[in-house]
Design a protein around this motif. Structure first.
Motif, PDB file in Angstrom:
ATOM      1  N   GLU A   1       0.831  -1.205   0.000  1.00 57.99           N
ATOM      2  CA  GLU A   1       0.000   0.000   0.000  1.00 57.99           C
ATOM      3  C   GLU A   1       0.868   1.258   0.000  1.00 57.99           C
ATOM      4  N   MET A   2       1.980   1.196   0.710  1.00 58.23           N
ATOM      5  CA  MET A   2       2.866   2.360   0.785  1.00 58.23           C
ATOM      6  C   MET A   2       3.493   2.674  -0.571  1.00 58.23           C
ATOM      7  N   VAL A   3       3.949   1.653  -1.277  1.00 58.34           N
ATOM      8  CA  VAL A   3       4.576   1.902  -2.574  1.00 58.34           C
ATOM      9  C   VAL A   3       3.525   2.296  -3.617  1.00 58.34           C
ATOM     10  N   THR A   4       2.315   1.769  -3.480  1.00 56.09           N
ATOM     11  CA  THR A   4       1.241   2.168  -4.382  1.00 56.09           C
ATOM     12  C   THR A   4       0.942   3.653  -4.237  1.00 56.09           C
ATOM     13  N   GLU A   5       0.884   4.118  -3.000  1.00 59.67           N
ATOM     14  CA  GLU A   5       0.645   5.547  -2.742  1.00 59.67           C
ATOM     15  C   GLU A   5       1.799   6.390  -3.262  1.00 59.67           C
ATOM     16  N   LYS A   6       3.023   5.910  -3.063  1.00 55.65           N
ATOM     17  CA  LYS A   6       4.200   6.641  -3.541  1.00 55.65           C
ATOM     18  C   LYS A   6       4.140   6.814  -5.063  1.00 55.65           C
TER      19      LYS A   6
ATOM     20  N   ASP B   1       9.387  12.297 -16.522  1.00 57.92           N
ATOM     21  CA  ASP B   1      10.067  11.382 -17.437  1.00 57.92           C
ATOM     22  C   ASP B   1      10.920  10.382 -16.668  1.00 57.92           C
ATOM     23  N   PHE B   2      11.426  10.838 -15.497  1.00 57.90           N
ATOM     24  CA  PHE B   2      12.370  10.023 -14.727  1.00 57.90           C
ATOM     25  C   PHE B   2      12.002   9.979 -13.251  1.00 57.90           C
ATOM     26  N   LEU B   3      12.244   8.820 -12.637  1.00 58.33           N
ATOM     27  CA  LEU B   3      12.277   8.715 -11.177  1.00 58.33           C
ATOM     28  C   LEU B   3      13.736   8.497 -10.814  1.00 58.33           C
ATOM     29  N   ILE B   4      14.253   9.328  -9.931  1.00 55.91           N
ATOM     30  CA  ILE B   4      15.670   9.279  -9.583  1.00 55.91           C
ATOM     31  C   ILE B   4      15.812   9.018  -8.085  1.00 55.91           C
TER      32      ILE B   4
ATOM     33  N   ILE C   1       5.992   0.743 -10.615  1.00 55.70           N
ATOM     34  CA  ILE C   1       5.828   1.538 -11.840  1.00 55.70           C
ATOM     35  C   ILE C   1       5.679   0.618 -13.051  1.00 55.70           C
ATOM     36  N   SER C   2       6.510  -0.421 -13.096  1.00 50.93           N
ATOM     37  CA  SER C   2       6.463  -1.371 -14.208  1.00 50.93           C
ATOM     38  C   SER C   2       5.140  -2.122 -14.251  1.00 50.93           C
ATOM     39  N   ARG C   3       4.668  -2.594 -13.089  1.00 55.89           N
ATOM     40  CA  ARG C   3       3.418  -3.346 -13.039  1.00 55.89           C
ATOM     41  C   ARG C   3       2.219  -2.492 -13.457  1.00 55.89           C
TER      42      ARG C   3
END
Length: 239
Positions: free
Chosen positions: A188-193, A203-206, A220-222
């Motif tokens: 849930e935490m990564v989904t919110e992020k 364009d980028f996540l750094i 992000i990929s899923r």
């Protein structure tokens, strides 16, 4: 300047390009890079799970590996750096080892921290056109106090526009073994992020921690989001 390179397990086995580019960047900044061959895992997974006593042989092996000289130790992984910096605490019941651990910890720097604070470099000549979101990992900002250094370097990348997001400094949910033991909460935490990241259409996540990037990048990929995930060293080596 001569420096020791602490590659970390993820750099060695999962993201070899990050390790390679870190060496190239340090050499570009006129550092002579030394690779202590005895280095291994810092013990972070076991330490995070509370297996302190069983981790001591690995900790001592790491200490011995980096005692071959007195040069700075540089790593592109904040979480591993934070783990090693706690060695003196973990070994406090063995004063001699604790003292040796402290000497190693005092020479250890996360990559951006080393570039900005030790080398005094704020612009490495990188160029990357596009919009990016920087994820400040918990290990960097909370454990190491490395908050401004990555941003200083990224703000000097020609063509890169950094975008703010909601709850920028909130944990991505990885947390090492937390993501395994508390998988539903972590998910849930990564989904919110990712929701916050995708809302600004970058364009980028750094990021500066491979583990966080693997976690967020996986989500992000899923979701099929068209966002390229980059370690900060990938950005700093862009031309």
């Amino acid at each position: 300047m001569k420096v020791n390179f602490f590659v970390t397990c993820l750099g060695d086995t999962v993201k070899a390009e990050v390790a390679k580019k870190t060496v190239q960047l340090l050499e570009q900044l006129e550092c002579e890079v030394i690779f202590p061959e005895r280095q291994g895992c810092c013990g972070q997974p076991a330490l995070n799970s509370g297996y302190i006593e069983k981790s001591k042989p690995a900790m001592k092996s790491m200490i011995e590996a980096f005692e071959i000289n007195d040069y700075p130790i540089v790593t592109p992984a904040g979480s591993c750096a934070a783990s090693v910096k706690k060695y003196p605490h973990y070994l406090e019941d063995e004063p001699e080892w604790a003292a040796r651990a402290q000497k190693v910890a005092d020479r250890l720097f996360e990559l951006t921290q080393f570039i900005v604070r030790q080398l005094g470099v704020t612009n490495v000549g990188a160029r990357l056109k596009g919009k990016g979101v920087y994820h400040p990992s918990c290990s960097l900002i909370r454990k190491l106090g490395v908050r401004e250094e990555p941003l200083i370097l990224l703000n000097n990348v020609e063509g890169l526009e950094l975008l703010p997001i909601d709850n920028q400094e909130t944990c991505c949910g990885f947390g090492g073994t937390f993501s395994v033991k508390m998988s539903e909460i972590s998910g849930e935490m990564v989904t919110e992020k990712v929701q916050h990241i995708s809302a600004v259409k970058p364009d980028f996540l750094i990021g500066a921690d491979i583990s966080c990037l693997l976690n967020i990048g996986g989500r992000i990929s899923r979701e099929g989001q068209p966002i390229k995930v980059m370690h900060i060293v990938d950005v700093l080596m862009s031309r």
